[in-house]
Design a protein around this motif. Sequence first.
Motif, PDB file in Angstrom:
ATOM      1  N   PRO A 290      -7.607   0.613  -4.466  1.00  0.00           N
ATOM      2  CA  PRO A 290      -8.346   1.431  -3.509  1.00  0.00           C
ATOM      3  C   PRO A 290      -7.809   1.235  -2.088  1.00  0.00           C
ATOM      4  O   PRO A 290      -7.038   0.320  -1.853  1.00  0.00           O
ATOM      5  CB  PRO A 290      -9.781   0.885  -3.612  1.00  0.00           C
ATOM      6  CG  PRO A 290      -9.610  -0.503  -4.089  1.00  0.00           C
ATOM      7  CD  PRO A 290      -8.398  -0.531  -4.947  1.00  0.00           C
ATOM      8  N   LYS A 291      -8.191   2.059  -1.208  1.00  0.00           N
ATOM      9  CA  LYS A 291      -7.841   2.030   0.219  1.00  0.00           C
ATOM     10  C   LYS A 291      -6.351   2.318   0.465  1.00  0.00           C
ATOM     11  O   LYS A 291      -5.981   3.164   1.247  1.00  0.00           O
ATOM     12  CB  LYS A 291      -8.201   0.680   0.864  1.00  0.00           C
ATOM     13  CG  LYS A 291      -9.689   0.459   1.052  1.00  0.00           C
ATOM     14  CD  LYS A 291      -9.930  -0.700   2.017  1.00  0.00           C
ATOM     15  CE  LYS A 291     -11.200  -1.455   1.682  1.00  0.00           C
ATOM     16  NZ  LYS A 291     -11.179  -2.836   2.155  1.00  0.00           N
ATOM     17  N   MET A 292      -5.498   1.566  -0.199  1.00  0.00           N
ATOM     18  CA  MET A 292      -4.068   1.775   0.064  1.00  0.00           C
ATOM     19  C   MET A 292      -3.336   1.467  -1.229  1.00  0.00           C
ATOM     20  O   MET A 292      -3.468   0.373  -1.760  1.00  0.00           O
ATOM     21  CB  MET A 292      -3.650   0.757   1.126  1.00  0.00           C
ATOM     22  CG  MET A 292      -2.418   1.103   1.901  1.00  0.00           C
ATOM     23  SD  MET A 292      -2.096  -0.260   3.011  1.00  0.00           S
ATOM     24  CE  MET A 292      -0.795   0.383   3.968  1.00  0.00           C
ATOM     25  N   ASN A 293      -2.579   2.412  -1.779  1.00  0.00           N
ATOM     26  CA  ASN A 293      -1.964   2.124  -3.065  1.00  0.00           C
ATOM     27  C   ASN A 293      -0.708   1.265  -2.901  1.00  0.00           C
ATOM     28  O   ASN A 293      -0.195   1.087  -1.800  1.00  0.00           O
ATOM     29  CB  ASN A 293      -1.680   3.415  -3.837  1.00  0.00           C
ATOM     30  CG  ASN A 293      -0.541   4.215  -3.232  1.00  0.00           C
ATOM     31  OD1 ASN A 293       0.476   3.655  -2.820  1.00  0.00           O
ATOM     32  ND2 ASN A 293      -0.689   5.519  -3.180  1.00  0.00           N
ATOM     33  N   GLY A 294      -0.249   0.738  -4.021  1.00  0.00           N
ATOM     34  CA  GLY A 294       0.860  -0.219  -4.001  1.00  0.00           C
ATOM     35  C   GLY A 294       2.137   0.319  -3.390  1.00  0.00           C
ATOM     36  O   GLY A 294       2.853  -0.381  -2.670  1.00  0.00           O
ATOM     37  N   PHE A 295       2.427   1.594  -3.631  1.00  0.00           N
ATOM     38  CA  PHE A 295       3.660   2.152  -3.061  1.00  0.00           C
ATOM     39  C   PHE A 295       3.620   2.076  -1.552  1.00  0.00           C
ATOM     40  O   PHE A 295       4.600   1.782  -0.884  1.00  0.00           O
ATOM     41  CB  PHE A 295       3.833   3.622  -3.469  1.00  0.00           C
ATOM     42  CG  PHE A 295       4.269   3.781  -4.892  1.00  0.00           C
ATOM     43  CD1 PHE A 295       5.367   3.084  -5.391  1.00  0.00           C
ATOM     44  CD2 PHE A 295       3.585   4.639  -5.734  1.00  0.00           C
ATOM     45  CE1 PHE A 295       5.765   3.246  -6.709  1.00  0.00           C
ATOM     46  CE2 PHE A 295       3.979   4.792  -7.046  1.00  0.00           C
ATOM     47  CZ  PHE A 295       5.073   4.099  -7.538  1.00  0.00           C
ATOM     48  N   ASP A 296       2.470   2.424  -0.994  1.00  0.00           N
ATOM     49  CA  ASP A 296       2.349   2.409   0.461  1.00  0.00           C
ATOM     50  C   ASP A 296       2.456   0.983   1.001  1.00  0.00           C
ATOM     51  O   ASP A 296       3.063   0.753   2.041  1.00  0.00           O
ATOM     52  CB  ASP A 296       1.025   3.034   0.893  1.00  0.00           C
ATOM     53  CG  ASP A 296       0.999   4.525   0.591  1.00  0.00           C
ATOM     54  OD1 ASP A 296       2.088   5.101   0.390  1.00  0.00           O
ATOM     55  OD2 ASP A 296      -0.090   5.095   0.546  1.00  0.00           O
ATOM     56  N   VAL A 297       1.873   0.050   0.272  1.00  0.00           N
ATOM     57  CA  VAL A 297       1.988  -1.345   0.708  1.00  0.00           C
ATOM     58  C   VAL A 297       3.466  -1.736   0.724  1.00  0.00           C
ATOM     59  O   VAL A 297       3.964  -2.314   1.685  1.00  0.00           O
ATOM     60  CB  VAL A 297       1.217  -2.282  -0.252  1.00  0.00           C
ATOM     61  CG1 VAL A 297       1.426  -3.728   0.147  1.00  0.00           C
ATOM     62  CG2 VAL A 297      -0.254  -1.932  -0.270  1.00  0.00           C
ATOM     63  N   ALA A 298       4.142  -1.408  -0.368  1.00  0.00           N
ATOM     64  CA  ALA A 298       5.569  -1.749  -0.457  1.00  0.00           C
ATOM     65  C   ALA A 298       6.341  -1.105   0.683  1.00  0.00           C
ATOM     66  O   ALA A 298       7.214  -1.724   1.293  1.00  0.00           O
ATOM     67  CB  ALA A 298       6.121  -1.284  -1.801  1.00  0.00           C
ATOM     68  N   ALA A 299       6.000   0.144   0.975  1.00  0.00           N
ATOM     69  CA  ALA A 299       6.706   0.854   2.056  1.00  0.00           C
ATOM     70  C   ALA A 299       6.527   0.127   3.377  1.00  0.00           C
ATOM     71  O   ALA A 299       7.481  -0.062   4.136  1.00  0.00           O
ATOM     72  CB  ALA A 299       6.185   2.284   2.155  1.00  0.00           C
ATOM     73  N   VAL A 300       5.304  -0.283   3.652  1.00  0.00           N
ATOM     74  CA  VAL A 300       5.045  -0.969   4.923  1.00  0.00           C
ATOM     75  C   VAL A 300       5.823  -2.274   4.985  1.00  0.00           C
ATOM     76  O   VAL A 300       6.465  -2.594   5.979  1.00  0.00           O
ATOM     77  CB  VAL A 300       3.534  -1.265   5.083  1.00  0.00           C
ATOM     78  CG1 VAL A 300       3.308  -2.164   6.285  1.00  0.00           C
ATOM     79  CG2 VAL A 300       2.755   0.021   5.231  1.00  0.00           C
ATOM     80  N   ILE A 301       5.794  -3.016   3.867  1.00  0.00           N
ATOM     81  CA  ILE A 301       6.493  -4.310   3.847  1.00  0.00           C
ATOM     82  C   ILE A 301       7.986  -4.090   4.044  1.00  0.00           C
ATOM     83  O   ILE A 301       8.645  -4.810   4.793  1.00  0.00           O
ATOM     84  CB  ILE A 301       6.230  -5.037   2.513  1.00  0.00           C
ATOM     85  CG1 ILE A 301       4.750  -5.373   2.404  1.00  0.00           C
ATOM     86  CG2 ILE A 301       7.081  -6.280   2.410  1.00  0.00           C
ATOM     87  CD1 ILE A 301       4.341  -5.868   1.039  1.00  0.00           C
ATOM     88  N   LYS A 302       8.535  -3.078   3.373  1.00  0.00           N
ATOM     89  CA  LYS A 302       9.973  -2.867   3.439  1.00  0.00           C
ATOM     90  C   LYS A 302      10.425  -2.271   4.758  1.00  0.00           C
ATOM     91  O   LYS A 302      11.602  -2.297   5.092  1.00  0.00           O
ATOM     92  CB  LYS A 302      10.425  -1.936   2.291  1.00  0.00           C
ATOM     93  CG  LYS A 302      10.472  -2.600   0.927  1.00  0.00           C
ATOM     94  CD  LYS A 302      11.554  -3.668   0.840  1.00  0.00           C
ATOM     95  CE  LYS A 302      11.454  -4.472  -0.450  1.00  0.00           C
ATOM     96  NZ  LYS A 302      12.333  -5.636  -0.448  1.00  0.00           N
ATOM     97  N   SER A 303       9.499  -1.674   5.512  1.00  0.00           N
ATOM     98  CA  SER A 303       9.953  -1.073   6.766  1.00  0.00           C
ATOM     99  C   SER A 303       9.772  -2.002   7.949  1.00  0.00           C
ATOM    100  O   SER A 303      10.201  -1.717   9.054  1.00  0.00           O
ATOM    101  CB  SER A 303       9.231   0.254   7.009  1.00  0.00           C
ATOM    102  OG  SER A 303       7.845   0.026   7.054  1.00  0.00           O
ATOM    103  N   ASP A 304       9.156  -3.152   7.724  1.00  0.00           N
ATOM    104  CA  ASP A 304       8.998  -4.105   8.816  1.00  0.00           C
ATOM    105  C   ASP A 304      10.107  -5.142   8.726  1.00  0.00           C
ATOM    106  O   ASP A 304      10.219  -5.844   7.718  1.00  0.00           O
ATOM    107  CB  ASP A 304       7.613  -4.785   8.681  1.00  0.00           C
ATOM    108  CG  ASP A 304       7.357  -5.787   9.802  1.00  0.00           C
ATOM    109  OD1 ASP A 304       6.261  -6.352   9.844  1.00  0.00           O
ATOM    110  OD2 ASP A 304       8.275  -5.994  10.632  1.00  0.00           O
ATOM    111  N   PRO A 305      10.938  -5.240   9.753  1.00  0.00           N
ATOM    112  CA  PRO A 305      12.083  -6.163   9.700  1.00  0.00           C
ATOM    113  C   PRO A 305      11.677  -7.597   9.372  1.00  0.00           C
ATOM    114  O   PRO A 305      12.439  -8.327   8.748  1.00  0.00           O
ATOM    115  CB  PRO A 305      12.677  -6.103  11.109  1.00  0.00           C
ATOM    116  CG  PRO A 305      12.160  -4.849  11.696  1.00  0.00           C
ATOM    117  CD  PRO A 305      10.884  -4.508  11.017  1.00  0.00           C
ATOM    118  N   ALA A 306      10.447  -7.981   9.745  1.00  0.00           N
ATOM    119  CA  ALA A 306      10.037  -9.367   9.498  1.00  0.00           C
ATOM    120  C   ALA A 306       9.777  -9.626   8.022  1.00  0.00           C
ATOM    121  O   ALA A 306       9.884 -10.749   7.549  1.00  0.00           O
ATOM    122  CB  ALA A 306       8.773  -9.682  10.300  1.00  0.00           C
TER     123      ALA A 306
END
Lengths: 665, 73
Positions: A516-532
Amino acid sequence: MPDTVLGDVIKRLTEYAKGILSHDFQAEPIRISPDPYNINELSSAIEQLATEYRESLLRAEETVWRQAIAERQMEEMLLYETSILNNMADGLVAINQNGIIDIFNPAFLSMFNLSDREIAGREYNEIFAADLTSLIEKGMSGEKGTIKGEISLANGRIGRVIVNPILNDEFLGSVVLVHDITKEKEIDNMKTDFISTVSHELRTPLTSVLGFAKIIKRRLNDDIFPQVKTEDKKIQKAINQVEGNIGIIISEGERLTKLINDVLDIAKMEAGKIEWKKEALSIGEIIERAATATYALFEQKGLRLVKDIEDGLPEIIGDRDRLIQVIINLISNAVKFTDKGSVTCTAKRSGDQIVVSVIDTGRGIAKEDTLKVFEKFKQVGEVLTDKPAGTGLGLPICKQIVEHHGGRIWVESELGKGSVFSFALPVPSETGISMEAIDKDIFIRQLREHITAAPQPNISGKTILAVDDDPNIREFLRQELEAVGYRVNEASDGIEAINMIKKERPDLILLDIMMPKMNGFDVAAVIKSDPATMDIPIIILSIIEDKERGYRIGVDKYLTKPVNTDELLHEIETLISKGASKKKVLVVDEDETTIKTLSEALAIKGYNVVSACNGSECIVRAKTEMPDVIIMDSIISDYDNIVKTLKFEKGLENVLFILLGKGKR
Amino acid sequence: MAVQVLDAKGLKCPQPTLKITAMAVKMKPGDVLEVTADCSTFEKDVRDWCTRSKKILLWIKDDGGVKKCQIQF
C-alpha cells in the motif's frame, strides 16, 4: 415547239445533268424562253439537287477534318504523357484490377533490371520479389490509406515505394511509385555514426576528467587533508580553496555531462534517430512515476506535490520513459522556480485529447517569454543575477517528445503569479496493442542473469532490509536470514523502507512489489535514482511477473514468489559479496585514459585490475587471467560473440559481463 | 520534304477527297501528298479541294487508267 428544238433542249439538259454528275458544279443551268413544257423548272430542280449534293460533300469534308484534328490532339497528348513517363526519375508501374502489369516506365525497368518483354502483360506476383509483391497486394486489397514501404532494388540499392489505388468511380487497379533512397540511407547512416562517435568522443575524456576529479577529491579529503595539522591561517585558507575548487570542477563536470547528454538527446530527436517505443499507457501511472522520481526535490525544498488526476482517463499510446521524462522535467522546473507552497499536477480529458498541466506558485514568466522558453538554450530570468541552473534544453526536449506524439506543449504565466505548463496528447481512436522495442539495458541485465559470479560467502555483520507489507513474510525472511548470520531490519511499506534506508544503510534490500501507499517498483526507482543509495543491491520478491520493469528501474535480481530459500540465499551472497572480495576485473576499452580511470576507481574499491584494448586482446587476456568480471565498452564490436566465446571457456562460465555506454547497439 | 502516299484506288467519290482531308491534318508545311485514285470525278474534285484549302496542286496525270497527283502543303 418543233421537235428538233425540244430535242435540242433535252440534249442540253442531259449535258447539264451529266456535268453535275462529273462534279462540274460551275455549269450554268438551262434557261429557255418560251418554255411551254416547263423545262426551266426541271433545270432549277436539277440545279438545287446539285447544290445540295455539293453542300453535303462539303459538310462531310468538314466532319472528317474535325475528327482528324481531334485524333491528332489525342495522339499528341498521349505522346506527351508517354514522354513524361519516360523521363521520370522515379519508377512507375500500374497494375490493373486483374493484377496484370499494365503500364510501366523505363526508370522502373532499370531499378529492377527488367526488360519490358519480361513484365508486360504478366501478373505482378509472378514477376516481382516478395517485398514489392506484398505492398502491391495491400494496395489491391483496398486497404485504406497510402501504402508505403522500403524494398530492395537491383545492384544493392534501396527504394521507397508508395502504392495508391486508381479510382474513377470504380477501382481500376493500383499505381506504384518507386523512389531510389540509397543515397538518403547512406547519409542517414552517416548521421547515426556521427552522433554515436561524437557522443563517445565527448563522453570519454569527460569520464576521465570527472572520474579523476572525484578520486582527487576523495584522496584529498580522506588521505591528505587530515594529515595537514596546522594553525597556519594561510594553509587553512589554501585547503578550503582547494576543496572548494575541486567541488566546482566536479559539479561543473557533472553539469557538462548533463549538457552533453541533453544536446545529444535533442540532436538524436531532431535527426529522427531516437528509437521511440510505443505502448498503451495510463497517464495517471506515468504521473505517479514522475512524482516518485522527483520526491527528493520536494523534500529538499519543503514543498508539496498535489496530484489531481481525472477518473476514467483513457489510455494513450506512447513512449513511456520519454513521457515520464517530460513530466519530471516540468515538475523539476516548477520546483526550481517555486520557493514555498505547492506544485500541482493535473490530468484531464478535453475532447479527443488528454491535457496534463503542472501548476506552480513560483515567480512566473513574462508574457513575451512564454514562447521563448521552448527554444534551445534560452533560459529566462535576469541574466546577471540568475545563475543558469539547467542546460536550457529541458523544455525544447519536452517539446520534441510531445510533438512526436502528435501533441502540443505550451505555458500560461504572468510575472509574479506562477506558471501553468501544459501539454496535450491525442487519445487514440482505437487502442491497438503494440510491441515494445527491446531496450538494450534490459537485455544486458537479462544477459547478466545467465552469468553469475562465483559466490564467496562473507556474511558477518551484513544488514539486510526486508520490505513487505505481510508480517508473516517479513518474519519468514528474518528467520531464514538470521539463521545464516545476517542482521535483518524490517519495513512494512515503501515510505517506511525509504526512511529506514536513510537511518541505517543496509547492504542489500529485499523488496516486495504489492504494497500500500507506494509500490515496490516506485521504491526501487527512488532508491536507484538517489546517488547515496543507488548502489545498494536490490532483490525483488514478488508474485507479479514484470521482470522488464524491474530491470528497467535497475534492480539487481528479480525473483518471483514463492521463492526457494536456497536460491534466495545464493543470490544474496552473490550480490553482497560482489562488493567485498578481492575480485579480478578485466577492463576492455579502446581509450587508454578510460582504462586508467576505471582501473583506479576499481582498485580503490579493492579489485584486482587487468586490461585489454580491443576484442581479440580481451579474449586472450580473459583466458590467461581468468577474471571474475569483465567490463567492456559497448562500442567494441561483436561484444556478444566475445561473451559467447568466453562463456564456453573452462573457468569463465560464471564471469560477470558489464557493458559501458550506449554505443551503436 | 516528305512525300506521303495515299492509295485511294477502288474508292468511290467522295471517299478519296475525304481521305485527303483526313491526311491533311498530319501534313506539315512543305510536305507533299501523292494520291492515286480511279474515281471518275477525281481530277475535278482534287482541283476543287486544293482551291478551297489553298494548297498547291503540283501536277495531275493519267497513269494507265488511274489518276495520280501531288499536292503541296
